[in-house]
Scaffold this motif. Structure first.
Motif, PDB file in Angstrom:
ATOM      1  N   ASP A 425       0.824  -1.207   0.000  1.00 37.29           N
ATOM      2  CA  ASP A 425       0.000   0.000   0.000  1.00 37.29           C
ATOM      3  C   ASP A 425       0.860   1.260   0.000  1.00 37.29           C
ATOM      4  O   ASP A 425       2.072   1.220   0.206  1.00 37.29           O
ATOM      5  N   THR A 426       0.202   2.373  -0.247  1.00 36.19           N
ATOM      6  CA  THR A 426       0.884   3.663  -0.318  1.00 36.19           C
ATOM      7  C   THR A 426       0.628   4.514   0.919  1.00 36.19           C
ATOM      8  O   THR A 426       0.960   5.699   0.932  1.00 36.19           O
ATOM      9  N   LYS A 427       0.059   3.918   1.939  1.00 40.63           N
ATOM     10  CA  LYS A 427      -0.213   4.665   3.153  1.00 40.63           C
ATOM     11  C   LYS A 427       1.081   4.986   3.891  1.00 40.63           C
ATOM     12  O   LYS A 427       2.063   4.254   3.807  1.00 40.63           O
ATOM     13  N   ALA A 428       1.065   6.084   4.622  1.00 38.05           N
ATOM     14  CA  ALA A 428       2.189   6.398   5.492  1.00 38.05           C
ATOM     15  C   ALA A 428       2.226   5.396   6.641  1.00 38.05           C
ATOM     16  O   ALA A 428       1.189   4.874   7.073  1.00 38.05           O
ATOM     17  N   GLY A 429       3.404   5.102   7.137  1.00 40.91           N
ATOM     18  CA  GLY A 429       3.515   4.198   8.269  1.00 40.91           C
ATOM     19  C   GLY A 429       2.890   4.789   9.517  1.00 40.91           C
ATOM     20  O   GLY A 429       2.803   6.013   9.678  1.00 40.91           O
ATOM     21  N   LYS A 430       2.452   3.910  10.406  1.00 41.61           N
ATOM     22  CA  LYS A 430       1.877   4.354  11.671  1.00 41.61           C
ATOM     23  C   LYS A 430       2.996   4.813  12.600  1.00 41.61           C
ATOM     24  O   LYS A 430       3.976   4.107  12.799  1.00 41.61           O
ATOM     25  N   GLU A 431       2.845   5.998  13.175  1.00 39.57           N
ATOM     26  CA  GLU A 431       3.869   6.546  14.057  1.00 39.57           C
ATOM     27  C   GLU A 431       3.612   6.085  15.491  1.00 39.57           C
ATOM     28  O   GLU A 431       2.573   6.357  16.073  1.00 39.57           O
ATOM     29  N   TYR A 432       4.607   5.398  16.074  1.00 41.21           N
ATOM     30  CA  TYR A 432       4.486   4.894  17.439  1.00 41.21           C
ATOM     31  C   TYR A 432       5.228   5.758  18.450  1.00 41.21           C
ATOM     32  O   TYR A 432       4.943   5.668  19.652  1.00 41.21           O
ATOM     33  N   ALA A 433       6.183   6.555  17.990  1.00 36.32           N
ATOM     34  CA  ALA A 433       6.927   7.401  18.927  1.00 36.32           C
ATOM     35  C   ALA A 433       7.572   8.535  18.156  1.00 36.32           C
ATOM     36  O   ALA A 433       7.916   8.397  16.978  1.00 36.32           O
ATOM     37  N   ARG A 434       7.756   9.667  18.845  1.00 27.77           N
ATOM     38  CA  ARG A 434       8.422  10.834  18.265  1.00 27.77           C
ATOM     39  C   ARG A 434       9.053  11.630  19.399  1.00 27.77           C
ATOM     40  O   ARG A 434       8.397  11.937  20.394  1.00 27.77           O
ATOM     41  N   ILE A 435      10.325  11.958  19.226  1.00 30.42           N
ATOM     42  CA  ILE A 435      10.998  12.820  20.196  1.00 30.42           C
ATOM     43  C   ILE A 435      11.814  13.857  19.438  1.00 30.42           C
ATOM     44  O   ILE A 435      12.373  13.573  18.373  1.00 30.42           O
ATOM     45  N   PRO A 436      11.885  15.095  19.946  1.00 28.92           N
ATOM     46  CA  PRO A 436      12.753  16.094  19.320  1.00 28.92           C
ATOM     47  C   PRO A 436      14.209  15.784  19.640  1.00 28.92           C
ATOM     48  O   PRO A 436      14.530  15.243  20.715  1.00 28.92           O
ATOM     49  N   VAL A 437      15.101  16.076  18.714  1.00 32.73           N
ATOM     50  CA  VAL A 437      16.527  15.862  18.954  1.00 32.73           C
ATOM     51  C   VAL A 437      17.289  17.107  18.532  1.00 32.73           C
ATOM     52  O   VAL A 437      16.866  17.850  17.641  1.00 32.73           O
ATOM     53  N   GLU A 438      18.403  17.317  19.200  1.00 29.01           N
ATOM     54  CA  GLU A 438      19.274  18.430  18.871  1.00 29.01           C
ATOM     55  C   GLU A 438      20.371  17.932  17.931  1.00 29.01           C
ATOM     56  O   GLU A 438      20.994  16.898  18.174  1.00 29.01           O
ATOM     57  N   GLY A 439      20.584  18.630  16.869  1.00 28.43           N
ATOM     58  CA  GLY A 439      21.627  18.242  15.931  1.00 28.43           C
ATOM     59  C   GLY A 439      21.143  17.196  14.948  1.00 28.43           C
ATOM     60  O   GLY A 439      20.063  16.610  15.087  1.00 28.43           O
ATOM     61  N   SER A 440      21.988  16.938  13.971  1.00 26.37           N
ATOM     62  CA  SER A 440      21.577  16.067  12.865  1.00 26.37           C
ATOM     63  C   SER A 440      22.282  14.724  12.868  1.00 26.37           C
ATOM     64  O   SER A 440      22.002  13.878  12.012  1.00 26.37           O
ATOM     65  N   ARG A 441      23.183  14.490  13.799  1.00 26.61           N
ATOM     66  CA  ARG A 441      23.979  13.259  13.782  1.00 26.61           C
ATOM     67  C   ARG A 441      23.555  12.373  14.949  1.00 26.61           C
ATOM     68  O   ARG A 441      23.511  12.824  16.094  1.00 26.61           O
ATOM     69  N   ILE A 442      23.267  11.099  14.627  1.00 25.23           N
ATOM     70  CA  ILE A 442      22.773  10.194  15.652  1.00 25.23           C
ATOM     71  C   ILE A 442      23.105   8.758  15.262  1.00 25.23           C
ATOM     72  O   ILE A 442      23.202   8.424  14.079  1.00 25.23           O
ATOM     73  N   THR A 443      23.322   7.914  16.257  1.00 25.49           N
ATOM     74  CA  THR A 443      23.605   6.500  16.019  1.00 25.49           C
ATOM     75  C   THR A 443      22.364   5.679  16.358  1.00 25.49           C
ATOM     76  O   THR A 443      21.768   5.849  17.432  1.00 25.49           O
ATOM     77  N   LEU A 444      21.995   4.801  15.451  1.00 23.67           N
ATOM     78  CA  LEU A 444      20.752   4.037  15.540  1.00 23.67           C
ATOM     79  C   LEU A 444      21.042   2.546  15.610  1.00 23.67           C
ATOM     80  O   LEU A 444      22.062   2.065  15.095  1.00 23.67           O
ATOM     81  N   LYS A 445      20.095   1.817  16.216  1.00 23.40           N
ATOM     82  CA  LYS A 445      20.213   0.357  16.282  1.00 23.40           C
ATOM     83  C   LYS A 445      18.859  -0.278  16.029  1.00 23.40           C
ATOM     84  O   LYS A 445      17.835   0.173  16.554  1.00 23.40           O
ATOM     85  N   ALA A 446      18.854  -1.342  15.229  1.00 22.98           N
ATOM     86  CA  ALA A 446      17.663  -2.165  15.007  1.00 22.98           C
ATOM     87  C   ALA A 446      17.972  -3.577  15.457  1.00 22.98           C
ATOM     88  O   ALA A 446      19.034  -4.127  15.111  1.00 22.98           O
TER      89      ALA A 446
END
Length: 513
Positions: A425-446
């Motif tokens: 489908d073309t629907k946007a994904g469901k958003e489960y969480a959102r937080i503001p962050v300072e700066g543009s660089r971040i390390t992520l883990k899945a």
């Protein structure tokens, strides 16, 4: 002793051959590019990537993910791999173009020559007979044998063409996944099917004939799920070792991680294959090259690459793009140590993002870690780390009104049945969480847990020196709209304007026990 299944990752529809001391196994890769992976082994247990047969298949608008076009659940399926008189042959159909492809090479590393065979031969298998004639076997429910021209351009006029096997039981899936062999003067045709009598479990069947004009006689030869959710082990090729032992390499459904290869010993009695009654949970096979060090099927990348003599870049062989990549919009050489993506179209969700770079997820559990710099993001852009599957989930850095946020999104699975509602489908994904962050660089883990079909994924970000979880623990569901196991993916997609960029560095992959 090695655990069986032999690879806890998505390598479905295997076909296998041995050339002198080397085993080669080919697998379905559908919409991923480069495609048609061939693995190499010297003991049938440990494997590494030998090659991908093609970088791009046909480059159609669907294969390039133009707009909302795609080939999810299509692409190349169930290839036949053969070696004959010094040449490798790979034959398969693509279910988006409805064409039959033949690739040939004198070296496993190529170059591979591409041609088309007139006709459409579902789940086909090639046979080179001793008299120099060439055949292809194919079909679903009704299995046909067709003689081909010497140049493989199509069926041979006046050549043999006949129905050799037809499903006679009530079934959920009729005979398919053909593999045809000539062994000691007899012809063996192997198939997968799912009958109602089997309770929905995949089983392996074999039919044998004295000649290609004769009657093929047989039935089920293997019915086992290894005690795993009634998930039958079936469909694949057989091969013998230099000392004459025979093995089948089949696959088993393992939930969201995909369809994974299993090895089963067999022998012949009265010219008929007899499979070991149960697939062993542990197996040991003598290596033809003891001490050989295999390249990992997954791995880390610092994105340090150089151009080859032709001015091209070849990424490490554990990477594949989701669909055909757009070379104008990615680079690993503009900024050494960085995989840089630029958006070139608007997309509503990650499924339609071009140049998503993927690796297979591995069981029993695995995690991917990457550093993202989103200083080039534009408002409405999303860049980050995902589990790419039809029921996808992801963690992304996004930008709204020039403010950065970290979000966790996922697709509604609708139901928990792989045969249930299936549609890209073309629907946007469901958003489960959102937080503001300072700066543009971040390390992520899945992180993904695939033990006993848990199929749970979680997402984290590095908060100082500690990992902080973002969003929920999400249940992925394997469905037929994509028809592949989940993968880690590095992505960027734009929802408002094109031209934004994302930079990924220091990718790390960990397989967890």
């Amino acid at each position: 002793m090695k655990n069986n299944p032999i690879i806890w990752a998505d390598y479905p529809d295997p076909d296998i051959i041995r050339v002198e001391d080397t085993y080669y196994m080919i697998s379905t890769t559908m919409h991923f590019m480069p495609g048609c992976v061939i693995l190499r082994s010297f003991d049938l247990i440990h494997w590494e990537v030998a090659t991908h047969v093609y970088d791009i298949l046909d480059g159609t608008p669907e294969q390039r993910l133009e707009g909302e076009k795609h080939i999810y659940g299509k692409g190349m399926w169930a290839a036949s791999l053969r070696y004959h008189e010094g040449k490798f042959y790979v034959c398969f159909v693509a279910n988006d173009t409805h064409k039959t492809y033949l690739y040939t090479a004198t070296d496993i590393n190529g170059p591979w020559r591409k041609q088309y065979i007139e006709g459409f031969y579902h789940d086909s298998s090639l046979l080179f007979d001793d008299d120099g004639r060439i055949y292809i076997i194919y079909g679903n429910n009704e299995i046909y044998l067709t003689e081909l021209k010497k140049d493989f351009s199509g069926p041979k006029p006046g050549g043999l063409h006949r129905l050799i096997v037809k499903e006679k039981q009530e079934f959920y899936l009729g005979y398919e996944g053909a593999h045809l062999y000539k062994i000691n003067g007899k012809y063996y045709a192997f198939f997968i099917h799912i009958t109602k009598a089997s309770g929905g479990r995949r089983t392996q069947a074999c039919f044998v004939a004295d000649s290609l004009e004769g009657e093929f006689v047989g039935g089920d030869v293997f019915n086992d799920d290894m005690g795993y959710h009634n998930s039958g082990v079936a469909q694949g090729g057989i091969v013998n070792t230099p000392n004459g032992k025979w093995y089948a390499v089949l696959f088993q459904d393992h939930g969201a991680v995909g369809r994974i290869p299993v090895i089963v010993p067999l022998h012949f009695e009265n010219d008929f294959p007899v499979f070991q009654k149960r697939a062993p949970h542990f197996i040991e096979i003598t290596s033809t090259r003891p001490g050989y060090k295999y390249k990992s099927l997954v791995g880390d990348d610092d994105f340090i690459y150089e151009l080859d003599e032709s001015g091209q870049v070849h990424l490490k062989d554990f990477w594949q793009w989701n669909h055909t990549p757009d070379p104008r919009l990615w680079s690993v050489t503009e900024k050494p140590g960085t995989y840089r993506i630029k958006s070139g179209k608007l997309s509503t969700n990650v499924v339609y993002a071009v140049n998503t770079l993927t690796q297979r997820a591995m069981g029993p559990a695995s995690e991917a870690i990457v550093t993202l710099d989103g200083k080039g993001l534009r408002n409405g852009d999303y860049a980050g780390l995902c589990f790419l599957i039809s029921t996808y989930a992801l963690i992304a850095l996004t930008k709204e009104n020039d403010q950065y946020y970290l979000v966790m999104l996922a697709r509604d699975a609708y139901d928990k049945n792989m045969f249930g509602k299936n549609e890209i489908d073309t629907k946007a994904g469901k958003e489960y969480a959102r937080i503001p962050v300072e700066g543009s660089r971040i390390t992520l883990k899945a992180y993904g847990n695939f033990v006993d079909n848990a199929d749970e994924c979680e997402f984290y970000y590095l908060n100082g020196s500690q990992w902080s979880k973002l969003g929920v623990t999400y249940k992925m569901v394997y469905k037929l709209d994509m028809f592949v196991g989940c993968r880690f993916g590095l992505f960027l997609f734009s929802t408002k304007e094109i031209g934004g960029t994302a930079e990924f560095s220091r990718f790390r992959y960990n397989i967890l026990e």
